[in-house]
Design a protein around this motif. Structure first.
Motif, short mmCIF file in Angstrom:
data_model
loop_
_atom_site.label_atom_id
_atom_site.label_comp_id
_atom_site.label_asym_id
_atom_site.label_seq_id
_atom_site.Cartn_x
_atom_site.Cartn_y
_atom_site.Cartn_z
N ASP A 174 -0.60 6.06 2.81
CA ASP A 174 0.86 6.55 2.67
C ASP A 174 1.01 7.93 2.17
OD1 ASP A 174 3.17 4.12 1.72
OD2 ASP A 174 1.32 3.53 2.72
N LYS A 183 -1.08 -1.12 5.49
CA LYS A 183 -0.97 -1.03 4.19
C LYS A 183 -2.28 -1.58 3.44
CE LYS A 183 3.23 0.39 4.20
NZ LYS A 183 3.59 1.85 3.65
N SER A 190 -2.95 0.99 -0.18
CA SER A 190 -2.95 1.83 1.03
C SER A 190 -3.72 2.97 0.81
CB SER A 190 -1.38 2.27 1.24
OG SER A 190 -1.22 3.11 2.25
#
Length: 351
Positions: free
Chosen positions: A252, A191, A249
């Motif tokens: 993602d 992340k 991030s």
């Protein structure tokens, strides 16, 4: 119409895959579609290494067959590439049943961040997994384009939504110095939270979520506030108490939290990468910049009303309609132009 969804990600996990499947199924019901699930709750599970809160199902082919027989679906969708997804795919291939699938997670980047496995090997495995799918559903045009460029076939769009009844502005004061820069999600290496926590920003950096990196990050960044996991109204209230939503991030595929933040009136600060770039586009609801600090400070000037208007155009009903259209358009190998209609029966499934 009955649709079976096979997924390795399910409650009590808190992530975008689980929320997408749950909200899609709820929105599909008024449209005349009943969505049933095969999930880890039906099997023995083991904890994933370095992820004690995530458990991997240990399914058997026979039980997978019996669960499918109980649901008696007209269509089968495989949502994840884990053990449940693999055995459901194997069953469909063995019995000549068409299926659709979806691509939610960039496993090549996630796995390579932890293990010395080339990303190209993982991409090859994912390409093989989805190769027999009649429709590979991707959340954004950029992800769909990337999958096609990597050799995936039959890629289609399945947009996401947000529940504006739950996520909306309200008066909440957490007693934190303002402005409050909020990040919500799994606290893990993929992340890229350090990119946010390293910034020199006014006010408070607030992290909501849990994960294997939480303890180490909390020690390294004592000035940040780590609230742990929040759900439902508690999570919605945290959104409402913040000023900017930060999404550090770079991997993602979508980020449902972006829509939840916008529905709460929070502008987004993120890197200009697929995911936030696809969600926001050219809409005046976020700041995307290679310098995340510049993005965070610029987001403070964005109108919350613009964020609310943007989120209002993303409904779960529209997401469910797209999903239903894709599973209805599946064709059997010998059916010509006719959609597949198969009500599977237990003797056939367990044979």
């Amino acid at each position: 119409m009955r649709v079976l969804v096979a997924t390795d990600a399910w409650h009590p996990q808190v992530n975008g895959v689980v929320r997408t499947l749950t909200m899609m199924a709820e929105a599909a019901r008024p449209l005349g579609v009943d969505v049933g699930f095969v999930t880890p709750q039906s099997f023995r599970t083991v904890a994933l290494p370095s992820y004690p809160d995530l458990r991997l199902a240990l399914p058997s082919p026979g039980k997978i067959a019996r669960l499918i027989a109980d649901i008696r679906p007209d269509s089968i969708h495989i949502a994840t590439e884990g053990p449940i997804g693999l055995l459901t795919r194997h069953y469909c291939r063995k019995h000549g049943l068409p299926f659709t699938s979806s691509f939610h997670t960039r496993f090549p980047e996630y796995i390579s961040a932890r293990l010395p496995i080339p990303e190209s090997w993982i991409w090859a495995a994912l390409r093989a997994f989805h190769g027999a799918s009649r429709a590979v559903m991707a959340a954004t045009p950029a992800l769909a384009g990337e999958l096609r460029a990597r050799g995936f076939r039959n890629v289609v769009l399945w947009p996401r939504g947000v529940d504006t009844r739950q996520f909306h502005p309200r008066a909440v004061d957490l007693g934190l110095a303002r402005p409050v820069f909020l990040c919500v999600g799994r606290v893990a290496v993929e992340k890229n939270l350090a990119a946010f926590l390293d910034l020199d920003l006014p006010g408070t950096k607030l992290i909501v979520g849990d994960g294997p990196a939480r303890a180490a990050l909390a020690r390294k960044y004592p000035q940040a506030v780590f609230l742990g996991a929040r759900h439902g109204e508690e999570l919605a209230e945290v959104y409402a108490a913040a000023d900017v939503f930060v999404f550090p991030s770079r991997t993602d595929t979508f980020g449902l939290v972006l829509l939840e933040a916008l529905a709460s009136g929070l502008p987004v600060a993120a890197f200009p990468v697929p995911g936030p770039r696809d969600v926001i586009g050219t809409a005046p609801v976020g700041s995307l910049h290679d310098d995340l600090q510049v993005a965070c400070l610029a987001a403070l000037t964005i109108s919350p009303q613009a964020c609310l208007a943007f989120a209002a155009s993303h409904s779960w009903e529209a997401s469910a309609r797209a999903f239903i259209d894709h599973v209805r358009n599946v064709r059997a190998p010998d059916s010509g132009d006719q959609p597949v209609q198969f009500a599977v029966k237990a003797p056939h499934l367990i044979a």
